[in-house]
Design an enzyme around this catalytic site. Structure first.
Site, PDB file in Angstrom:
ATOM      1  N   SER A   1       0.824  -1.218   0.000  1.00  0.00           N
ATOM      2  CA  SER A   1       0.000   0.000   0.000  1.00  0.00           C
ATOM      3  C   SER A   1       0.857   1.266   0.000  1.00  0.00           C
ATOM      4  O   SER A   1       0.322   2.367   0.033  1.00  0.00           O
ATOM      5  CB  SER A   1      -0.950   0.015   1.199  1.00  0.00           C
ATOM      6  OG  SER A   1      -0.227  -0.001   2.418  1.00  0.00           O
TER       7      SER A   1
ATOM      8  N   ASN B   1      -2.050  -1.310  13.221  1.00  0.00           N
ATOM      9  CA  ASN B   1      -3.508  -1.151  13.258  1.00  0.00           C
ATOM     10  C   ASN B   1      -3.924   0.124  13.988  1.00  0.00           C
ATOM     11  O   ASN B   1      -4.768   0.886  13.494  1.00  0.00           O
ATOM     12  CB  ASN B   1      -4.166  -2.374  13.906  1.00  0.00           C
ATOM     13  CG  ASN B   1      -3.847  -3.652  13.149  1.00  0.00           C
ATOM     14  OD1 ASN B   1      -3.254  -3.602  12.070  1.00  0.00           O
ATOM     15  ND2 ASN B   1      -4.214  -4.794  13.702  1.00  0.00           N
TER      16      ASN B   1
ATOM     17  N   THR C   1     -40.679  23.855 -11.669  1.00  0.00           N
ATOM     18  CA  THR C   1     -40.831  22.548 -11.035  1.00  0.00           C
ATOM     19  C   THR C   1     -41.046  21.601 -12.211  1.00  0.00           C
ATOM     20  O   THR C   1     -41.644  21.994 -13.220  1.00  0.00           O
ATOM     21  CB  THR C   1     -42.028  22.482 -10.063  1.00  0.00           C
ATOM     22  OG1 THR C   1     -43.223  22.716 -10.810  1.00  0.00           O
ATOM     23  CG2 THR C   1     -41.915  23.524  -8.954  1.00  0.00           C
ATOM     24  N   HIS C   2     -40.513  20.406 -12.101  1.00  0.00           N
ATOM     25  CA  HIS C   2     -40.551  19.453 -13.226  1.00  0.00           C
ATOM     26  C   HIS C   2     -39.859  20.035 -14.465  1.00  0.00           C
ATOM     27  O   HIS C   2     -40.150  19.617 -15.585  1.00  0.00           O
ATOM     28  CB  HIS C   2     -41.975  19.040 -13.587  1.00  0.00           C
ATOM     29  CG  HIS C   2     -42.821  18.704 -12.409  1.00  0.00           C
ATOM     30  ND1 HIS C   2     -42.999  17.429 -11.945  1.00  0.00           N
ATOM     31  CD2 HIS C   2     -43.531  19.510 -11.565  1.00  0.00           C
ATOM     32  CE1 HIS C   2     -43.794  17.434 -10.873  1.00  0.00           C
ATOM     33  NE2 HIS C   2     -44.121  18.698 -10.615  1.00  0.00           N
TER      34      HIS C   2
ATOM     35  N   SER D   1     -15.351  23.083 -29.797  1.00  0.00           N
ATOM     36  CA  SER D   1     -15.427  21.817 -30.520  1.00  0.00           C
ATOM     37  C   SER D   1     -14.374  21.824 -31.608  1.00  0.00           C
ATOM     38  O   SER D   1     -14.103  22.857 -32.223  1.00  0.00           O
ATOM     39  CB  SER D   1     -16.821  21.667 -31.132  1.00  0.00           C
ATOM     40  OG  SER D   1     -16.777  20.796 -32.239  1.00  0.00           O
TER      41      SER D   1
ATOM     42  N   LYS E   1     -19.176  26.393 -31.312  1.00  0.00           N
ATOM     43  CA  LYS E   1     -19.526  25.815 -30.022  1.00  0.00           C
ATOM     44  C   LYS E   1     -18.794  26.451 -28.849  1.00  0.00           C
ATOM     45  O   LYS E   1     -17.606  26.749 -28.923  1.00  0.00           O
ATOM     46  CB  LYS E   1     -19.218  24.316 -30.022  1.00  0.00           C
ATOM     47  CG  LYS E   1     -20.087  23.525 -30.967  1.00  0.00           C
ATOM     48  CD  LYS E   1     -21.455  23.279 -30.403  1.00  0.00           C
ATOM     49  CE  LYS E   1     -21.407  22.052 -29.511  1.00  0.00           C
ATOM     50  NZ  LYS E   1     -22.728  21.840 -28.907  1.00  0.00           N
TER      51      LYS E   1
ATOM     52  N   ASN F   1     -18.883  25.077 -25.062  1.00  0.00           N
ATOM     53  CA  ASN F   1     -19.473  24.022 -24.240  1.00  0.00           C
ATOM     54  C   ASN F   1     -19.114  24.195 -22.761  1.00  0.00           C
ATOM     55  O   ASN F   1     -17.984  24.549 -22.432  1.00  0.00           O
ATOM     56  CB  ASN F   1     -18.982  22.647 -24.718  1.00  0.00           C
ATOM     57  CG  ASN F   1     -19.459  22.340 -26.128  1.00  0.00           C
ATOM     58  OD1 ASN F   1     -20.544  22.767 -26.520  1.00  0.00           O
ATOM     59  ND2 ASN F   1     -18.645  21.635 -26.886  1.00  0.00           N
TER      60      ASN F   1
ATOM     61  N   GLU G   1     -19.969  20.048 -16.717  1.00  0.00           N
ATOM     62  CA  GLU G   1     -20.217  18.636 -17.019  1.00  0.00           C
ATOM     63  C   GLU G   1     -19.236  17.747 -16.264  1.00  0.00           C
ATOM     64  O   GLU G   1     -19.586  16.656 -15.794  1.00  0.00           O
ATOM     65  CB  GLU G   1     -20.105  18.398 -18.523  1.00  0.00           C
ATOM     66  CG  GLU G   1     -21.186  19.136 -19.314  1.00  0.00           C
ATOM     67  CD  GLU G   1     -20.839  19.234 -20.793  1.00  0.00           C
ATOM     68  OE1 GLU G   1     -20.441  18.218 -21.378  1.00  0.00           O
ATOM     69  OE2 GLU G   1     -20.946  20.332 -21.361  1.00  0.00           O
TER      70      GLU G   1
ATOM     71  N   TYR H   1      -9.387  -5.720  13.389  1.00  0.00           N
ATOM     72  CA  TYR H   1      -8.767  -5.312  12.128  1.00  0.00           C
ATOM     73  C   TYR H   1      -8.741  -6.449  11.111  1.00  0.00           C
ATOM     74  O   TYR H   1      -8.524  -7.608  11.446  1.00  0.00           O
ATOM     75  CB  TYR H   1      -7.322  -4.831  12.372  1.00  0.00           C
ATOM     76  CG  TYR H   1      -6.615  -4.423  11.091  1.00  0.00           C
ATOM     77  CD1 TYR H   1      -6.746  -3.124  10.589  1.00  0.00           C
ATOM     78  CD2 TYR H   1      -5.869  -5.333  10.344  1.00  0.00           C
ATOM     79  CE1 TYR H   1      -6.138  -2.751   9.402  1.00  0.00           C
ATOM     80  CE2 TYR H   1      -5.255  -4.964   9.153  1.00  0.00           C
ATOM     81  CZ  TYR H   1      -5.403  -3.677   8.693  1.00  0.00           C
ATOM     82  OH  TYR H   1      -4.807  -3.315   7.510  1.00  0.00           O
TER      83      TYR H   1
ATOM     84  N   GLN I   1      -7.271  -1.836   4.455  1.00  0.00           N
ATOM     85  CA  GLN I   1      -6.252  -1.104   3.702  1.00  0.00           C
ATOM     86  C   GLN I   1      -6.855  -0.430   2.466  1.00  0.00           C
ATOM     87  O   GLN I   1      -6.336   0.575   1.988  1.00  0.00           O
ATOM     88  CB  GLN I   1      -5.135  -2.067   3.292  1.00  0.00           C
ATOM     89  CG  GLN I   1      -4.058  -1.451   2.433  1.00  0.00           C
ATOM     90  CD  GLN I   1      -2.868  -2.388   2.282  1.00  0.00           C
ATOM     91  OE1 GLN I   1      -2.165  -2.646   3.234  1.00  0.00           O
ATOM     92  NE2 GLN I   1      -2.658  -2.901   1.085  1.00  0.00           N
TER      93      GLN I   1
ATOM     94  N   LYS J   1      -8.138   3.695   1.870  1.00  0.00           N
ATOM     95  CA  LYS J   1      -7.429   4.954   1.642  1.00  0.00           C
ATOM     96  C   LYS J   1      -7.475   5.466   0.207  1.00  0.00           C
ATOM     97  O   LYS J   1      -7.609   6.668  -0.008  1.00  0.00           O
ATOM     98  CB  LYS J   1      -5.984   4.842   2.136  1.00  0.00           C
ATOM     99  CG  LYS J   1      -5.909   5.043   3.657  1.00  0.00           C
ATOM    100  CD  LYS J   1      -4.547   4.798   4.241  1.00  0.00           C
ATOM    101  CE  LYS J   1      -4.177   3.342   4.291  1.00  0.00           C
ATOM    102  NZ  LYS J   1      -5.106   2.485   5.069  1.00  0.00           N
TER     103      LYS J   1
HETATM  104  N1  ARG Z   1      -1.212  -0.949   5.269  1.00  0.00           N
HETATM  105  C1  ARG Z   1      -2.120  -1.367   6.309  1.00  0.00           C
HETATM  106  C2  ARG Z   1      -3.438  -0.636   6.212  1.00  0.00           C
HETATM  107  O1  ARG Z   1      -3.505   0.379   5.600  1.00  0.00           O
HETATM  108  C3  ARG Z   1      -1.504  -1.107   7.640  1.00  0.00           C
HETATM  109  C4  ARG Z   1      -1.975  -2.019   8.698  1.00  0.00           C
HETATM  110  C5  ARG Z   1      -1.476  -3.358   8.430  1.00  0.00           C
HETATM  111  N2  ARG Z   1      -1.764  -4.214   9.520  1.00  0.00           N
HETATM  112  C6  ARG Z   1      -1.664  -5.521   9.441  1.00  0.00           C
HETATM  113  N3  ARG Z   1      -1.934  -6.196  10.493  1.00  0.00           N
HETATM  114  N4  ARG Z   1      -1.302  -6.136   8.350  1.00  0.00           N
HETATM  115  O2  ARG Z   1      -4.449  -1.080   6.732  1.00  0.00           O
END
Ligand code: ARG
Length: 466
Positions: free
Chosen positions: A23, A111, A156-157, A278, A284, A286, A291, A318, A323, A326
């Site tokens: 990650s 964690n 409306t509508h 365009s 044009k 746009n 959009e 956990y 992971q 993110k």
């Molecule tokens: N890269 C992991 C995450 O974002 C970190 C935590 C990993 N923990 C584990 N027990 N493997 O969740």
């Protein structure tokens, strides 16, 4: 480097799986949070006498050196690889300060670490988003101030309904976005709890002063349950909902402005800076900025649904699934912030055509309700008045004329009370607007009152203490 090599037979590794599970390419964005949390954590270990003063000094010196390096090298991550950002920091720390780095993760887990960093990240991004929202709020108010008398058909509508003031229209979006401000602030309250000290799941075995650590990292409270806080991502879902709602509001605004900027409406014209042409049709112009905002709303909505789906089947505590939170979170933050910034600029720079707005109020029988109301004032039951005016509209429609163009003689055959006064009501969208002098209505007095109140609310939002 691995943080968990001992238990595994060397030589049994699949580079494809390592790529699949890394990650670092995503969570490297958290590096400064990782350094900050580790620094505070090391000091907490020192205060608990788990580390000696010398060790604390060495580790903080190393962490500070990494921070300076990262801050002065925007491309610090180029060519680097690691399982995740936490692993990278630990490996790098060992290069900085030697073997003492191996004491860094005493009593903590990735964690509680990643949960802490994600919460810090979110708190700071909420502040950024709030200032982006307030840019757009300000742009809406600026347009409202600039066009105090502009009057246009309300729909409306998407069918012509009743005349409204343009300021009233703009303030409707102010209210939507104001609720989004509240949602972001609510979300920040719940994200404001410290996970560090929860360990992997059961709480750390070292006597850490978590309250002090919370204070040092700027959290309002310590999380009350270690199992919960290491596996909780409610705050991510909530935040993504707030983002998806912001994007939904931007998307509605975009849709309105797309329609209003077609030549058929011509109510607004985008600045050249936010429109494109365009390659084939030279004429044009746009509204691509709008959009794209509408399109990006779909993307953020997808991030929200993914985040909720991520949690729904997870046993405590956990799981590595987490992971995956993110990439979506980062993308939603960036997309929402950028969309707000562009929307604010589009609104601020667009040209309003009050004449075209006004002209459009002549069609669509926008004053039909007012004519009926006038008949009610003369003693007719509303249902009867509604019926009479409806018949007049049908008659005008068949003849292809407006209320202004119908002859009095013809009108009187349908509405016996028709005369100078009713005609005046029928042809005056201004009068129609002025009559809606109720709190929250579109009358000029009400709109300017709401505008002043909105200005005060925005000033309070922008005060730095918030
Ligand atoms: N890269 C992991 C995450 O974002 C970190 C935590 C990993 N923990 C584990 N027990 N493997 O969740």
């Amino acid at each position: 480097m691995k943080l968990w090599g001992g238990r595994f037979s060397p030589g049994k590794r699949d580079p494809d799986f390592e790529r699949f599970s890394e990650s670092f390419s995503v969570d490297q964005r958290l590096v400064l949070y990782d350094l900050r949390v580790n620094r505070a954590y090391v000091r907490a270990l020192g205060a608990a006498r788990v580390l000696s003063a010398r060790e604390v000094r060495a580790l903080t010196r190393g962490l500070d050196a990494i921070r300076r390096y990262v801050e002065s090298h925007p491309n610090w991550a180029r060519g680097e690889s690691a399982e995740d950002v936490h692993t990278w920091v630990e490996a790098r720390l060992e290069r900085e300060v030697g073997a003492v780095a191996r004491k860094l993760r005493t009593g903590r887990s990735r964690n509680d670490l990643v949960a802490t960093e994600t919460r810090l990240f979110l708190k700071s991004e909420i502040s950024n988003l709030l200032s982006a929202v307030s840019e757009l709020l300000e742009a809406l108010l600026a347009q409202a101030r600039k066009n105090p008398r502009a009057i246009l058909p309300g729909f409306t509508h998407l069918q012509p309904a009743q005349a409204i003031l343009f300021g009233h229209y703009l303030l409707a979006y102010f209210e939507m976005l104001w609720r989004d401000v509240g949602r972001l602030e609510d979300c920040r309250v719940r994200a404001n709890e410290l996970p560090m000290g929860a360990g992997a799941l059961a709480g750390t075995a070292y006597r850490l002063d978590r309250a002090r650590l919370a204070k040092e990292l700027g959290f309002a409270r310590v999380a009350r349950n270690s199992l919960d806080v290491t596996s909780d991502r409610d705050f991510v879902c909530e935040f993504l909902f707030a983002c998806a709602m912001i994007m939904t509001h931007l998307s509605r605004l975009a849709e309105d402005l797309v329609i209003y900027s077609t030549p058929n409406f011509g109510f607004v014209e985008l600045s050249d800076a936010y429109a494109t042409g365009s390659s084939l049709m030279p004429q044009k112009k746009n509204p691509d900025s709008l959009e794209l905002i509408r399109g990006k709303a779909a993307r953020v909505l997808g991030r929200l649904t993914a985040s909720v789906a991520l949690l729904k089947g997870l046993p405590l505590a956990y799981n590595r699934d987490l992971q995956e939170d993110k990439a979506g979170l980062f993308d939603a933050v960036d997309t929402t912030r950028d969309s707000l910034i562009i929307a604010a600029r589009v609104v601020r720079t667009m040209n309003i055509h009050p004449d075209r707005m006004k002209a459009a109020t002549a069609r669509g029988f926008l004053t039909a309700t007012d004519v009926a109301d006038e008949l009610v004032r003369r003693g007719l039951p509303f249902a009867e008045a509604h019926e009479q005016v409806g018949r007049l509209v049908r008659h005008c429609d068949e003849r292809g004329v407006t209320f202004a163009e119908i002859a009095d003689r013809e009108a009187r055959q349908i509405i016996p009370a028709w005369g100078v006064r009713l005609r005046a009501v029928a042809v005056s969208p201004e009068l129609s607007v002025r009559r809606r002098d109720v709190l929250g209505g579109t009358a000029p007095a009400q709109v300017s009152r709401q505008l002043r109140a909105a200005e005060r609310r925005l000033r309070a939002l922008r005060r730095p203490t918030r």
